[in-house]
Design an enzyme around this catalytic site. Structure first.
Site, short mmCIF file in Angstrom:
data_model
loop_
_atom_site.label_atom_id
_atom_site.label_comp_id
_atom_site.label_asym_id
_atom_site.label_seq_id
_atom_site.Cartn_x
_atom_site.Cartn_y
_atom_site.Cartn_z
N ASN A 78 0.81 -1.23 0.00
CA ASN A 78 0.00 0.00 0.00
C ASN A 78 0.84 1.27 0.00
O ASN A 78 0.44 2.28 -0.58
CB ASN A 78 -0.92 -0.03 1.23
CG ASN A 78 -1.51 1.33 1.53
OD1 ASN A 78 -2.44 1.78 0.87
ND2 ASN A 78 -0.94 2.02 2.52
N TYR A 141 4.15 10.59 -11.27
CA TYR A 141 3.33 9.74 -10.39
C TYR A 141 2.54 8.73 -11.23
O TYR A 141 2.58 7.52 -10.97
CB TYR A 141 2.38 10.59 -9.55
CG TYR A 141 1.44 9.75 -8.69
CD1 TYR A 141 1.88 9.16 -7.51
CD2 TYR A 141 0.10 9.53 -9.08
CE1 TYR A 141 1.02 8.37 -6.74
CE2 TYR A 141 -0.75 8.75 -8.31
CZ TYR A 141 -0.30 8.17 -7.14
OH TYR A 141 -1.15 7.39 -6.38
N LYS A 145 2.79 4.62 -11.48
CA LYS A 145 1.68 3.70 -11.23
C LYS A 145 1.40 2.81 -12.46
O LYS A 145 0.96 1.67 -12.32
CB LYS A 145 0.43 4.48 -10.81
CG LYS A 145 0.54 5.09 -9.40
CD LYS A 145 0.64 4.01 -8.33
CE LYS A 145 0.65 4.57 -6.93
NZ LYS A 145 0.69 3.53 -5.88
N THR A 176 -7.34 11.18 1.72
CA THR A 176 -6.18 10.97 2.60
C THR A 176 -5.24 12.16 2.48
O THR A 176 -5.43 13.05 1.64
CB THR A 176 -5.40 9.70 2.19
OG1 THR A 176 -4.77 9.97 0.92
CG2 THR A 176 -6.27 8.47 2.08
#
Ligand SMILES: NC(=O)c1ccc[n+]([C@@H]2O[C@H](COP(=O)([O-])OP(=O)(O)OC[C@H]3O[C@@H](n4cnc5c(N)ncnc54)[C@H](OP(=O)(O)O)[C@@H]3O)[C@@H](O)[C@H]2O)c1
Length: 233
Positions: A78, A141, A145, A176
């Protein structure tokens, strides 16, 4: 198909964000033990929770976690990092860090835990990607991914002989710290964690954790110009 009740799990980055919600979800479903990591020591004194320090950029740190968690049956990769910047003008060190944390970090964890999962019956490896694996516009980013998605898909083949279920997870915005500056609709960490564990327990190889992610996956065969961050709404 791996039911979590009575199992031993590892959640990297379990102190906060989605990782903390995964720890909560696993406990609610009766996991026997969950190793939850952060980059510095912390306390979680709930029964069944074992906290551990982990820096996924360090092979030594990953090896120490594997030594501690030799009874692991399910590993959640994670931990991740987002350092937003354009590809052309952003700091190259930040791009390198994102690849190291988001791609090579989960790979280090997978390599360290593969023999442990094999010894403990196969179990499962769950890797966290993003809807941005498929969409342009989030610089290195998204690129990291996309690479993580590919790593997961090849790990699925390499781990099949030892009967390890490999689950790739894609999600849009989750509320988050990582995206606290983003003003868009966000899912709660708890609802995404529940969908991830539902998929794991159902034997899925891929979890599309929200509606936007389902729509973007369906659009992959369409024009590439529409596979952008802004087009995803
Ligand atoms: N939030 C979103 O919108 C969203 C959407 C799709 C996918 N994701 C992915 O979901 C995962 C969890 O993200 P989040 O939103 O919960 O992020 P977050 O709130 O920023 O938390 C990141 C977690 O990763 C850990 N971490 C970061 N760098 C690390 C490193 N070098 N070594 C070990 N642990 C490290 C952190 O540990 P510390 O406690 O030590 O800082 C923290 O637990 C990530 O893989 C992220 O890319 C997030």
């Amino acid at each position: 198909m791996v039911a979590v009740a009575g199992r031993v799990a590892v959640v990297t980055g379990g102190r906060r964000g989605l990782g903390a919600a995964l720890v909560d979800e696993l406990l609610a479903r009766g996991v026997r033990k969950v190793y939850s990591t952060a980059r510095s020591a912390y306390i979680d004194d709930r029964p069944g929770v074992v906290t551990a320090e982990l820096e996924v950029r360090s092979a030594e740190s990953v090896a120490a976690l594997a030594e501690l968690a030799a009874d692991a049956e399910i590993v959640f990769n994670n931990a991740g990092v987002l350092l937003p910047a354009p590809l052309l003008t952003g700091d190259v060190e930040n791009a390198t860090e994102m690849f190291d944390v988001n791609v090579f970090g989960p790979l280090r964890v997978a390599r360290a835990f593969a023999p442990i999962l094999a010894a403990n019956g196969g179990g499962a490896l769950v890797n966290m990607h993003s809807v941005l694996s498929w969409l342009a516009g989030s610089g290195a980013y998204g690129a990291s991914k996309a690479a993580a998605w590919s790593v997961t898909n090849s790990l699925r083949l390499e781990l099949a002989p030892q009967n390890t279920q490999v689950v790739g997870v894609h999600a849009g915005f989750i509320d988050t710290d990582m995206v606290s500056a983003v003003q868009r609709p966000k899912a709660t960490p708890a609802e995404i964690a529940a969908r991830i564990v539902d998929g794991l327990e159902a034997g899925d190889t891929e979890v599309l954790a929200d509606d936007v992610t389902v729509a973007v996956k369906a659009a992959l065969s369409g024009p590439v110009e529409q596979l952008t961050f802004s087009a995803a709404g």
